[in-house]
Design an enzyme around this catalytic site. Structure first.
Site, PDB file in Angstrom:
ATOM      1  N   LYS A 107      12.536  11.635  38.610  1.00 22.77           N
ATOM      2  CA  LYS A 107      12.184  10.577  37.324  1.00 22.77           C
ATOM      3  C   LYS A 107      12.294  11.659  36.148  1.00 22.77           C
ATOM      4  O   LYS A 107      11.999  12.825  36.220  1.00 22.77           O
ATOM      5  CB  LYS A 107      10.945  10.312  37.761  1.00 22.77           C
ATOM      6  CG  LYS A 107      10.386   8.881  37.191  1.00 22.77           C
ATOM      7  CD  LYS A 107      10.974   7.831  38.003  1.00 22.77           C
ATOM      8  CE  LYS A 107      10.227   6.525  37.684  1.00 22.77           C
ATOM      9  NZ  LYS A 107      10.538   5.294  38.614  1.00 22.77           N
ATOM     10  N   VAL A 163       2.646 -12.762  36.198  1.00 23.61           N
ATOM     11  CA  VAL A 163       3.780 -13.492  36.396  1.00 23.61           C
ATOM     12  C   VAL A 163       4.371 -12.920  35.111  1.00 23.61           C
ATOM     13  O   VAL A 163       4.698 -13.482  33.997  1.00 23.61           O
ATOM     14  CB  VAL A 163       3.554 -14.963  36.051  1.00 23.61           C
ATOM     15  CG1 VAL A 163       4.572 -15.746  36.399  1.00 23.61           C
ATOM     16  CG2 VAL A 163       2.126 -15.599  36.793  1.00 23.61           C
TER      17      VAL A 163
END
Ligand SMILES: NC(=O)C1=CN([C@@H]2O[C@H](COP(=O)(O)OP(=O)(O)OC[C@H]3O[C@@H](n4cnc5c(N)ncnc54)[C@H](O)[C@@H]3O)[C@@H](O)[C@H]2O)C=CC1
Ligand SMILES: O=C(O)CCC(=O)C(=O)O
Length: 364
Positions: free
Chosen positions: A79, A180
């Protein structure tokens, strides 16, 4: 101190990148490249200290080793973290400078987008290095990984439902969804199409309204999502949401969502869920659709092939449940074991001498 940490968790290499002209301060951590070049996204975040940035790079790189191995990819784990505020500190020069550092690693590390970086940033990096995936579709690449991540979560959820209810149908099941956003809007679409009932929350009212209007979801306040009655809880926003405070509140049979690092303490909270007979679908297996999709670019991106591989997350979940039963351990530990066993097996395969190592990067 740093070598002590690198030795304890078996890190291979950490590269500190500094470019005064562009203001780049970045850390590339390569955890393990047994399976192949180490692939993992590039995160940009306004870390409070250098120590915090190093810690995050190391933790996330190790996570990628497990995620890539469990996903069946021939890739190691790594990463990058860039220290800075993605809203105001980004520049072309900064990502070009980072691209040159990545190129200097000669393929040991391949970058991709992550929190705080975008497909556009990957296009900028591409000006300096071949070792970047998740470029714009105009390059024949895979573009935004979120829809594929959502497909993977959906497939993992079906397999989790089979484990919990004896049948993988989600029709008529109630799913509580935390957040969401990019991934979970598409996840909600799949669930709605299959006939599931949705209970959603978010910190933004517009996001909630969209799910209520488009999928007939029931909305609750963010703090209420842990205690609603549902069949499956899908954390799709934050990390560390499964902890001492939230696990006792859960009224579900299973947890399966896209968030990274859902368990605050891997061993303690996986055991707590097991004790409560709540089936935990390990996050790094569940959310590997994005990396499976971007990694496909290394063979010249083919959407059908990538979709087939993402669908196979269902089968990877099979293996997780099998190992958990075989060894009588939590599913979280079983997922780690799945990754470790594969790395171990491939290490043995690679002990045979071969003159020409097969190149993984064939698209260019
Ligand atoms: N995008 C991808 O392809 C991948 C995403 N993930 C992980 O999945 C999760 C979701 O990712 P995205 O959808 O891309 O992010 P996103 O930022 O688009 O969506 C997250 C949503 O959660 C909401 N949220 C934030 N805090 C909240 C809270 N306290 N309570 C309720 N809602 C809250 C946000 O408002 C946002 O709508 C993240 O944890 C990410 O690391 C993991 C692998 C790949
Ligand atoms: O999905 C991506 O774009 C990169 C892979 C990655 O870093 C991750 O899955 O966390």
């Amino acid at each position: 101190m740093i070598f002590e940490t690198l030795e304890r968790y078996d890190y291979e290499q950490v590269v500190f990148c500094q470019d005064k002209a562009s203001g780049l301060k970045a850390i590339i951590a390569i955890h393990d490249s047994t399976l192949g070049p180490a692939l993992g996204g590039c995160r940009m975040w306004p870390y409070n200290s250098e120590e915090e940035a190093i810690e995050d790079a190391l933790r996330l790189a190790r996570g990628m080793t497990y995620k890539n191995a469990a996903a069946g990819l021939n890739l190691g784990g790594a990463k990058t973290v860039v220290i800075g505020d993605p809203k105001k500190d980004k520049s072309e020069a900064m990502f070009r400078a980072l691209g040159r550092y990545i190129q200097s690693l000669n393929g040991r590390y391949i970058t991709a987008e992550d929190v705080g970086t975008s497909v556009t940033d990957m296009d900028t990096i591409y000006a300096e290095t071949d070792y970047v995936v998740g470029l714009s579709e105009s390059y024949g690449s895979s573009g935004n990984p979120s829809p594929m991540t959502a497909l993977g979560v959906y497939r993992a959820m079906k397999r989790t439902a089979k484990e919990a209810f004896g049948d993988d149908s989600l029709a008529g099941k109630t799913i509580s969804v935390q957040g969401v956003g990019n991934v979970s809007y598409t996840l909600c679409k799949y669930l709605h199409e299959e006939g599931a009932k949705l209970i959603v929350t978010d910190i933004f009212q517009e996001s909630i309204d969209r799910a209520v209007n488009d999928f007939g979801a029931t909305a609750v306040k963010p703090e209420e999502i842990y205690s609603v009655e549902a069949d499956i809880f899908a954390p799709c926003a934050l990390g560390a949401v499964l902890n001492d405070d939230t696990i006792p509140q859960l009224k579900v049979k299973a947890v399966c969502g896209s968030s990274n690092n859902q368990l605050k303490d891997m061993e303690i909270h996986a055991a707590m869920l097991k004790e409560r007979n709540i089936i935990y679908a390990p996050d790094f297996v569940v959310n590997s659709g994005g990396v499976i999709n971007v990694a496909d670019e290394l063979s010249g991106y083919n959407q059908d092939r990538a979709t087939k591989k993402v669908n196979e997350i269902y089968d990877q979940m099979d293996k997780v449940f099998e190992i958990a039963k075989r060894d009588n351990i939590s599913t979280a530990l079983a997922a780690e074991r799945l990754a470790e066993e594969r790395i171990d097996q491939m290490m043995r395969v690679r002990s045979t001498f071969s003159l020409n190592e097969h190149s993984l990067i064939s698209r260019r």
